[in-house]
Design a protein around this motif. Structure first.
Motif, PDB file in Angstrom:
ATOM      1  N   SER A 139     -60.756 -36.804 -11.650  1.00  0.00           N
ATOM      2  CA  SER A 139     -60.436 -37.725 -10.549  1.00  0.00           C
ATOM      3  C   SER A 139     -59.788 -36.971  -9.385  1.00  0.00           C
ATOM      4  CB  SER A 139     -59.491 -38.834 -11.019  1.00  0.00           C
ATOM      5  OG  SER A 139     -60.112 -39.650 -11.973  1.00  0.00           O
ATOM      6  N   ILE A 140     -58.873 -36.056  -9.712  1.00  0.00           N
ATOM      7  CA  ILE A 140     -58.207 -35.255  -8.673  1.00  0.00           C
ATOM      8  C   ILE A 140     -59.237 -34.392  -7.953  1.00  0.00           C
ATOM      9  CG2 ILE A 140     -56.572 -33.367  -8.267  1.00  0.00           C
ATOM     10  CD1 ILE A 140     -54.931 -34.533 -10.662  1.00  0.00           C
ATOM     11  N   LEU A 141     -60.100 -33.733  -8.713  1.00  0.00           N
ATOM     12  CA  LEU A 141     -61.115 -32.858  -8.115  1.00  0.00           C
ATOM     13  C   LEU A 141     -62.086 -33.643  -7.231  1.00  0.00           C
ATOM     14  CD1 LEU A 141     -61.871 -30.475 -11.135  1.00  0.00           C
ATOM     15  CD2 LEU A 141     -60.413 -30.038  -9.147  1.00  0.00           C
ATOM     16  N   ASP A 142     -62.497 -34.834  -7.684  1.00  0.00           N
ATOM     17  CA  ASP A 142     -63.408 -35.666  -6.888  1.00  0.00           C
ATOM     18  C   ASP A 142     -62.764 -36.106  -5.582  1.00  0.00           C
ATOM     19  OD1 ASP A 142     -65.343 -35.416  -8.835  1.00  0.00           O
ATOM     20  OD2 ASP A 142     -64.959 -37.402  -9.734  1.00  0.00           O
ATOM     21  N   GLU A 143     -61.502 -36.531  -5.658  1.00  0.00           N
ATOM     22  CA  GLU A 143     -60.809 -37.001  -4.454  1.00  0.00           C
ATOM     23  C   GLU A 143     -60.558 -35.880  -3.454  1.00  0.00           C
ATOM     24  OE1 GLU A 143     -59.825 -39.870  -2.954  1.00  0.00           O
ATOM     25  OE2 GLU A 143     -61.028 -40.858  -4.482  1.00  0.00           O
ATOM     26  N   ARG A 144     -60.236 -34.713  -3.934  1.00  0.00           N
ATOM     27  CA  ARG A 144     -59.967 -33.614  -3.004  1.00  0.00           C
ATOM     28  C   ARG A 144     -61.238 -33.108  -2.335  1.00  0.00           C
ATOM     29  NH1 ARG A 144     -58.133 -28.316  -6.575  1.00  0.00           N
ATOM     30  NH2 ARG A 144     -60.224 -27.476  -6.859  1.00  0.00           N
TER      31      ARG A 144
END
Length: 195
Positions: A139-144
């Protein structure tokens, strides 16, 4: 100009530290007479989070919580120490000092979430943070990828399930300071200006 930059733009933060504890009468386990024991201070470096014991001059004007440079007036010498070498008071101040450092330079620590990279094919730097598993990492990687995070509030708002991102970093930093046997280190002993 911030207090971590000099006139030529070079960082002076490498030599800055937060005072965790003062021992005006020296170490209690020092068998020398009190008048022969130099005053000491325990500090936490702001850049690489190195723990140090400073030997102070008798007239040093340093207090707990001060931000000092290792070559400041009143500092006679410095040596690196381990977490277990700290006084109990220094250990109890450690979490507050780490929080203060993160608050003072929030962009640096938010950039960790923006810039963290894989360590191996199966392990990512983000997975080293307490409570972050595969789903939350993704989720963090997708959002960034959509847009870099601009603060802890933005991070918490955009990543469902990620609560208290600053406190997660504090917890990891304390773990790295306490445990000498960690296989991977994210913050302690690493220069934030290196790639």
């Amino acid at each position: 100009m911030s207090d971590t930059e000099s006139d030529d733009g070079a960082s002076t933060e490498r030599t800055r530290a937060v005072v965790l504890d003062l021992l005006p009468n020296g170490r209690p386990d020092d068998d020398r007479p009190a008048h022969r024991k130099p005053p000491l201070a325990y500090t936490l470096g702001e850049s690489q989070f190195q723990l140090r014991e400073l030997t102070l001059a008798e007239d040093a004007d340093i207090s707990i919580g001060d931000r000092i440079q290792f070559d400041a007036e009143g500092v006679e010498s410095a040596r690196e120490v381990a977490y277990d070498d700290l006084s109990n008071a220094a250990r109890s101040e450690l979490e507050y000092a780490v929080e203060e450092i993160i608050d003072r330079d929030e962009a640096r620590f938010v950039d960790f979430y923006n810039d963290a990279q894989p360590i191996t094919l199966r392990l990512h730097q983000i997975n080293l943070l307490p409570g972050i598993g595969k789903k939350l990492r993704n989720s963090i990687l997708d959002e960034r990828k959509r847009e870099p995070f601009d603060g802890f509030d933005d991070l918490e708002e955009r990543v469902a399930g990620l609560h208290r991102p600053k406190e997660i970093l504090v917890e990891r930093l304390i773990e790295e300071l306490r445990d000498d046997d960690l296989k991977y280190r994210i913050f302690v002993g690493r220069d934030p200006n290196e790639g």
